[in-house]
Design a protein around this motif. Structure first.
Motif, PDB file in Angstrom:
ATOM      1  N   GLU A 268       0.680  -1.255  -0.072  1.00 45.85           N
ATOM      2  CA  GLU A 268      -0.115   0.085   0.000  1.00 45.85           C
ATOM      3  C   GLU A 268       1.012   1.286   0.040  1.00 45.85           C
ATOM      4  O   GLU A 268       0.613   2.417  -0.633  1.00 45.85           O
ATOM      5  CB  GLU A 268      -0.951  -0.127   1.198  1.00 45.85           C
ATOM      6  CG  GLU A 268      -2.177  -1.127   1.127  1.00 45.85           C
ATOM      7  CD  GLU A 268      -2.785  -1.139   2.423  1.00 45.85           C
ATOM      8  OE1 GLU A 268      -2.436  -0.414   3.366  1.00 45.85           O
ATOM      9  OE2 GLU A 268      -3.520  -2.152   2.448  1.00 45.85           O
TER      10      GLU A 268
ATOM     11  N   TRP B  26       1.057   4.013  -2.878  1.00 49.28           N
ATOM     12  CA  TRP B  26       0.814   5.510  -2.393  1.00 49.28           C
ATOM     13  C   TRP B  26       1.745   6.199  -2.622  1.00 49.28           C
ATOM     14  O   TRP B  26       1.839   7.388  -3.402  1.00 49.28           O
ATOM     15  CB  TRP B  26       0.403   5.444  -0.965  1.00 49.28           C
ATOM     16  CG  TRP B  26       0.260   6.966  -0.240  1.00 49.28           C
ATOM     17  CD1 TRP B  26      -0.601   7.829  -0.170  1.00 49.28           C
ATOM     18  CD2 TRP B  26       1.477   7.709   0.056  1.00 49.28           C
ATOM     19  NE1 TRP B  26      -0.741   8.742   0.308  1.00 49.28           N
ATOM     20  CE2 TRP B  26       0.668   9.068   0.422  1.00 49.28           C
ATOM     21  CE3 TRP B  26       2.882   7.799   0.200  1.00 49.28           C
ATOM     22  CZ2 TRP B  26       1.547  10.215   0.849  1.00 49.28           C
ATOM     23  CZ3 TRP B  26       3.509   9.045   0.571  1.00 49.28           C
ATOM     24  CH2 TRP B  26       2.713   9.970   0.907  1.00 49.28           C
ATOM     25  N   GLU B  27       3.137   5.929  -2.633  1.00 54.91           N
ATOM     26  CA  GLU B  27       4.261   6.631  -3.170  1.00 54.91           C
ATOM     27  C   GLU B  27       4.262   6.982  -4.709  1.00 54.91           C
ATOM     28  O   GLU B  27       4.591   7.886  -5.263  1.00 54.91           O
ATOM     29  CB  GLU B  27       5.611   6.161  -2.708  1.00 54.91           C
ATOM     30  CG  GLU B  27       5.740   6.162  -1.234  1.00 54.91           C
ATOM     31  CD  GLU B  27       7.076   5.422  -0.624  1.00 54.91           C
ATOM     32  OE1 GLU B  27       7.469   4.664  -1.500  1.00 54.91           O
ATOM     33  OE2 GLU B  27       7.484   5.778   0.521  1.00 54.91           O
TER      34      GLU B  27
ATOM     35  N   GLU C 106       1.392   6.595  -6.537  1.00 54.05           N
ATOM     36  CA  GLU C 106       0.532   7.599  -7.156  1.00 54.05           C
ATOM     37  C   GLU C 106       0.964   9.059  -6.730  1.00 54.05           C
ATOM     38  O   GLU C 106       0.580  10.142  -7.526  1.00 54.05           O
ATOM     39  CB  GLU C 106      -0.771   7.340  -6.403  1.00 54.05           C
ATOM     40  CG  GLU C 106      -2.087   8.091  -6.705  1.00 54.05           C
ATOM     41  CD  GLU C 106      -2.475   7.487  -8.076  1.00 54.05           C
ATOM     42  OE1 GLU C 106      -3.547   7.935  -8.535  1.00 54.05           O
ATOM     43  OE2 GLU C 106      -1.987   6.313  -8.354  1.00 54.05           O
ATOM     44  N   ARG C 107       1.577   9.399  -5.593  1.00 61.02           N
ATOM     45  CA  ARG C 107       1.973  10.537  -5.471  1.00 61.02           C
ATOM     46  C   ARG C 107       2.904  11.162  -6.207  1.00 61.02           C
ATOM     47  O   ARG C 107       2.994  12.449  -6.744  1.00 61.02           O
ATOM     48  CB  ARG C 107       2.636  10.501  -3.755  1.00 61.02           C
ATOM     49  CG  ARG C 107       3.181  11.974  -3.250  1.00 61.02           C
ATOM     50  CD  ARG C 107       2.056  12.796  -2.702  1.00 61.02           C
ATOM     51  NE  ARG C 107       2.333  13.763  -1.828  1.00 61.02           N
ATOM     52  CZ  ARG C 107       1.450  14.432  -1.202  1.00 61.02           C
ATOM     53  NH1 ARG C 107       0.226  14.174  -0.952  1.00 61.02           N
ATOM     54  NH2 ARG C 107       1.989  15.478  -0.577  1.00 61.02           N
TER      55      ARG C 107
END
Length: 391
Positions: free
Chosen positions: A304, A308-309, A311-312
């Motif tokens: 996850e 997240w990283e 997507e960021r």
């Protein structure tokens, strides 16, 4: 994991369900729970209470007295239904094992001797028993036995009968020389086994010889060079009372008592060791499941976090490209304004500058991806010292 259980909460439990059921939830015996309730001032249902409840009779509870001098909370480990069921199965297995063994004899003259007992007898008999506590022990070499010379033969006979009885059930034994302990190996579990003798101590009373030795020391002219007499603080005395300990956490302990010696309870000891192996195996399996659950949680977290990283990073790239595109549009609008303001009669130098500026706008624009041989190249390095230039 232990948790705090208050008087009121435990009172409600023992008046809602039978003591046997409540005790099982916390890994206690009926007697153990009754003793705990006594220390906390919690009354228990009288004999026949639950029969009346099952028949539909209205039976009043004995009210919980005020706390006063009683304990308010107890630290208890609560087990789930599966753990309670497993514990009952282990206890049932111990009962069946003890029943099948009957009386396990411990003959003084041993016709059959376990090889490790033979080795222990030879080694421990050669040890010096002149130490302060006079205990014989060499757990890094032979069986983990720690007794005085007077109890050695009995301890060896007891261990011999114990090991032979366990071997008939499929158990093995080995010496862990590195950790200085005896390991029982039973149904894929490994746990320690030890036999010890209880030693009592009393304050040492100086003998006349020791008193004279102290006087000679204080009267000696060369007192600072002389050695002060070595006088023990305590005297230790053997009791002949033996203890068998198996496991560490969890563990089981059996002692000689005033009424019964361990020889008469050897079937109980063997059955207890069998039950202990099941308990240790259940604990190891539970710990393995918990470790796997922790590993899976960590893996999910890392996955996850990686998403997240990513997507960021993609969003930051999107924002950066939008900013670059706006910069490119702003530059082009500026160049259009500059060109319009020139009146269309620019010099060759102006045209050259305009072409250069439009190329820079194209380089900034992320939609065009136009390379720039100078700006895309790394920043020039500062020249070093003369000796570095020659390398």
């Amino acid at each position: 994991m232990s948790q705090k259980v208050g008087r009121q909460s435990l009172y409600d439990e023992v008046w809602t369900d039978p003591v046997t059921d409540v005790a099982g939830r916390y890994g206690l015996s009926d007697v153990g729970l009754a003793k705990l309730c006594k220390t906390m001032g919690i009354p228990l249902p009288a004999r026949g209470y639950w029969a009346k409840v099952r028949s539909g009779a209205q039976v009043k509870r004995t009210p919980l007295p005020s706390s006063g001098r009683f304990r308010e909370v107890a630290s208890l480990t609560r087990y789930d239904s599966e753990q309670v069921k497993a514990k009952k199965a282990i206890e049932q297995r111990a009962k069946e094992t003890k029943k099948s063994l009957g009386q396990v004899p411990v003959p003084v003259e041993q016709t059959v001797q376990h090889p490790l007992v033979t080795t222990a007898k030879q080694r421990l008999a050669r040890l010096d028993s002149a130490s302060e506590k006079r205990l014989l022990s060499a757990p890094d070499e032979v069986l983990d036995i720690e007794v005085t010379a007077g109890s050695l033969d009995r301890a060896l006979a007891l261990v011999n009968a114990l090991l032979l009885g366990l071997s008939n059930l499929g158990a093995g034994v080995e010496i862990d020389r590195e950790k200085k302990r005896t390991l029982l190996i039973f149904e894929s579990t490994h746990f320690g086994l030890k036999v010890t003798e209880r030693i009592t101590r009393r304050e040492h009373v100086e003998t006349p010889e020791e008193k004279k030795a102290k006087e000679r020391y204080w009267k000696s002219a060369d007192r600072y060079g002389a050695q002060y007499p070595s006088i023990p603080r305590y005297d230790y005395f053997p009791t002949g009372q033996l203890t068998i300990t198996a496991g560490h956490w969890p563990s089981r302990t059996w002692n000689d008592t005033g009424r019964t010696r361990l020889e008469a309870r050897l079937a109980e000891v063997i059955a207890g060791i069998v039950a202990l192996s099941s308990e240790i195996r259940a604990k190891e399996e539970r710990q393995a499941r918990e470790a796997e659950e922790r590993r899976q949680r960590q893996l999910r977290y890392e996955q996850e976090l990686q998403r997240w990283e990513q997507e960021r990073a993609l969003f930051e790239e999107l924002e950066a490209n939008a900013v670059r595109w706006e910069r490119a549009c702003r530059l082009r609008r500026y160049l259009e304004a500059v060109e319009a303001n020139s009146g269309g009669e620019g010099t060759a130098e102006f045209s050259e500058w305009l072409a250069w500026a439009r190329a820079k706008a194209d380089w900034v624009d992320p939609l065009l991806k136009a390379p720039d041989p100078l700006l895309d190249a790394p920043k020039p390095k500062r020249p070093g010292h003369w000796w570095e230039a020659s390398e």
